[in-house]
Scaffold this motif. Structure first.
Motif, mmCIF file in Angstrom:
data_model
loop_
_atom_site.group_PDB
_atom_site.id
_atom_site.type_symbol
_atom_site.label_atom_id
_atom_site.label_comp_id
_atom_site.label_asym_id
_atom_site.label_seq_id
_atom_site.Cartn_x
_atom_site.Cartn_y
_atom_site.Cartn_z
ATOM 1 N N CYS A 26 0.860 -1.186 0.000
ATOM 2 C CA CYS A 26 0.000 0.000 0.000
ATOM 3 C C CYS A 26 0.890 1.227 0.000
ATOM 4 O O CYS A 26 1.819 1.321 0.805
ATOM 5 C CB CYS A 26 -0.933 0.021 1.209
ATOM 6 S SG CYS A 26 -2.014 1.473 1.193
ATOM 7 N N HIS A 29 0.190 4.890 3.105
ATOM 8 C CA HIS A 29 0.879 5.109 4.385
ATOM 9 C C HIS A 29 0.112 6.073 5.298
ATOM 10 O O HIS A 29 0.657 7.038 5.823
ATOM 11 C CB HIS A 29 2.310 5.630 4.157
ATOM 12 C CG HIS A 29 3.179 4.666 3.425
ATOM 13 N ND1 HIS A 29 4.527 4.857 3.242
ATOM 14 C CD2 HIS A 29 2.886 3.466 2.825
ATOM 15 C CE1 HIS A 29 5.027 3.827 2.548
ATOM 16 N NE2 HIS A 29 4.048 2.988 2.287
ATOM 17 N N CYS A 30 -1.160 5.806 5.504
ATOM 18 C CA CYS A 30 -1.992 6.651 6.376
ATOM 19 C C CYS A 30 -1.457 6.599 7.815
ATOM 20 O O CYS A 30 -1.132 5.509 8.314
ATOM 21 C CB CYS A 30 -3.424 6.139 6.429
ATOM 22 S SG CYS A 30 -4.183 5.842 4.836
ATOM 23 N N CYS A 33 -2.549 3.702 10.488
ATOM 24 C CA CYS A 33 -3.014 2.527 9.718
ATOM 25 C C CYS A 33 -3.092 1.298 10.616
ATOM 26 O O CYS A 33 -2.187 1.043 11.413
ATOM 27 C CB CYS A 33 -2.051 2.276 8.565
ATOM 28 S SG CYS A 33 -2.300 0.685 7.737
ATOM 29 N N PRO A 36 0.102 -1.719 9.128
ATOM 30 C CA PRO A 36 1.301 -1.230 8.428
ATOM 31 C C PRO A 36 2.217 -2.334 7.900
ATOM 32 O O PRO A 36 3.010 -2.088 7.003
ATOM 33 C CB PRO A 36 2.023 -0.373 9.481
ATOM 34 C CG PRO A 36 1.438 -0.769 10.786
ATOM 35 C CD PRO A 36 0.058 -1.275 10.531
ATOM 36 N N TRP A 39 2.283 -2.661 4.077
ATOM 37 C CA TRP A 39 2.702 -1.565 3.183
ATOM 38 C C TRP A 39 3.733 -1.995 2.143
ATOM 39 O O TRP A 39 3.699 -1.558 1.003
ATOM 40 C CB TRP A 39 3.312 -0.417 4.001
ATOM 41 C CG TRP A 39 2.310 0.349 4.807
ATOM 42 C CD1 TRP A 39 0.970 0.131 4.893
ATOM 43 C CD2 TRP A 39 2.591 1.466 5.660
ATOM 44 N NE1 TRP A 39 0.392 1.033 5.750
ATOM 45 C CE2 TRP A 39 1.369 1.854 6.231
ATOM 46 C CE3 TRP A 39 3.752 2.154 6.016
ATOM 47 C CZ2 TRP A 39 1.271 2.933 7.125
ATOM 48 C CZ3 TRP A 39 3.662 3.218 6.894
ATOM 49 C CH2 TRP A 39 2.435 3.610 7.442
ATOM 50 N N GLU A 73 -3.375 -2.439 -0.263
ATOM 51 C CA GLU A 73 -4.308 -1.754 -1.160
ATOM 52 C C GLU A 73 -4.672 -2.680 -2.325
ATOM 53 O O GLU A 73 -3.900 -2.821 -3.287
ATOM 54 C CB GLU A 73 -3.673 -0.448 -1.665
ATOM 55 C CG GLU A 73 -4.497 0.300 -2.666
ATOM 56 C CD GLU A 73 -5.946 0.495 -2.242
ATOM 57 O OE1 GLU A 73 -6.207 1.213 -1.276
ATOM 58 O OE2 GLU A 73 -6.844 -0.089 -2.881
ATOM 59 N N GLY A 104 -8.227 2.482 -0.277
ATOM 60 C CA GLY A 104 -7.920 3.867 0.094
ATOM 61 C C GLY A 104 -8.293 4.858 -1.002
ATOM 62 O O GLY A 104 -8.372 6.064 -0.755
ATOM 63 N N GLN A 127 -9.046 6.762 2.307
ATOM 64 C CA GLN A 127 -7.946 6.514 3.242
ATOM 65 C C GLN A 127 -8.389 6.733 4.685
ATOM 66 O O GLN A 127 -9.248 7.581 4.939
ATOM 67 C CB GLN A 127 -6.782 7.461 2.940
ATOM 68 C CG GLN A 127 -6.112 7.196 1.619
ATOM 69 C CD GLN A 127 -5.062 8.253 1.319
ATOM 70 O OE1 GLN A 127 -4.210 8.550 2.150
ATOM 71 N NE2 GLN A 127 -5.118 8.820 0.131
ATOM 72 N N PHE A 128 -7.774 5.994 5.580
ATOM 73 C CA PHE A 128 -8.019 6.216 7.004
ATOM 74 C C PHE A 128 -7.453 7.580 7.402
ATOM 75 O O PHE A 128 -6.300 7.894 7.101
ATOM 76 C CB PHE A 128 -7.349 5.113 7.822
ATOM 77 C CG PHE A 128 -7.421 5.337 9.301
ATOM 78 C CD1 PHE A 128 -8.631 5.263 9.960
ATOM 79 C CD2 PHE A 128 -6.272 5.647 10.024
ATOM 80 C CE1 PHE A 128 -8.698 5.491 11.326
ATOM 81 C CE2 PHE A 128 -6.331 5.862 11.390
ATOM 82 C CZ PHE A 128 -7.550 5.784 12.043
#
Ligand code: SF4
Length: 163
Positions: A26, A29-30, A33, A36, A39, A73, A104, A127-128
């Protein structure tokens, strides 16, 4: 294409008891998250036809109500083929079970332009946003995210929230 994990019985990501697959990678990179470890596009396990076979076999059990595709994602250009392989086969094999996804990307900007969404019943988009976090929300983490009825939205040409 890679994936992080498969849950054989998941009661947290969509209605009923489900199979969930978390794809790997993903780029958003909110901050805050929930996942993580998903990612890195190079981590996790290789996603192959055998992965699809495994998920489909798990989905065939009578107590399984549907399949959830998360990440990472699932709609990133690096992952969308894996999402399509899963979604297409799932809907062909189990037309009476439901397919949920999390992304997202937003429906208007990106998701509505992706052919793969035609297989989905529900997509939680956006996205968060840690500033809009609300732990009481169902199926989503922050207020900006939306639980979208995909088939109704495609039919009506606008975002329709799941009732
Ligand atoms: S889009 Fe989802 S998986 Fe990606 S960083 Fe944001 S919360 Fe995490």
């Amino acid at each position: 294409m890679r994936y992080n994990k498969i849950r054989k019985m998941d009661i947290s990501n969509g209605p009923g008891v489900r199979v969930s697959i978390f794809l790997q990678g993903c780029a958003f990179h909110c901050e805050g998250c929930f996942n993580p470890e998903t990612w890195d596009f190079e981590a996790g396990e290789e996603f192959t036809e055998e992965t699809v076979d495994e998920v489909m076999e798990l989905c065939g059990k009578s107590h399984i109500k549907g399949l959830s595709i998360l990440g990472g994602e699932p709609m990133h250009p690096s992952n969308i083929k894996a999402t399509e392989m899963l979604a297409k086969r799932f809907k062909k094999m189990y037309p009476d079970k439901n397919l949920w996804g999390w992304s997202g990307y937003t429906f208007e900007d990106y998701l509505s332009k992706q052919d793969v969404i035609k297989y989905f019943d529900v997509i939680v988009d956006g996205q968060f946003d840690i500033k809009l976090r609300n732990p009481k929300l169902e199926w989503k983490g922050s207020e900006n995210q939306r639980v979208i009825d995909v088939q109704k939205s495609l039919k009506n040409g606008k975002v329709e929230i799941l009732e």
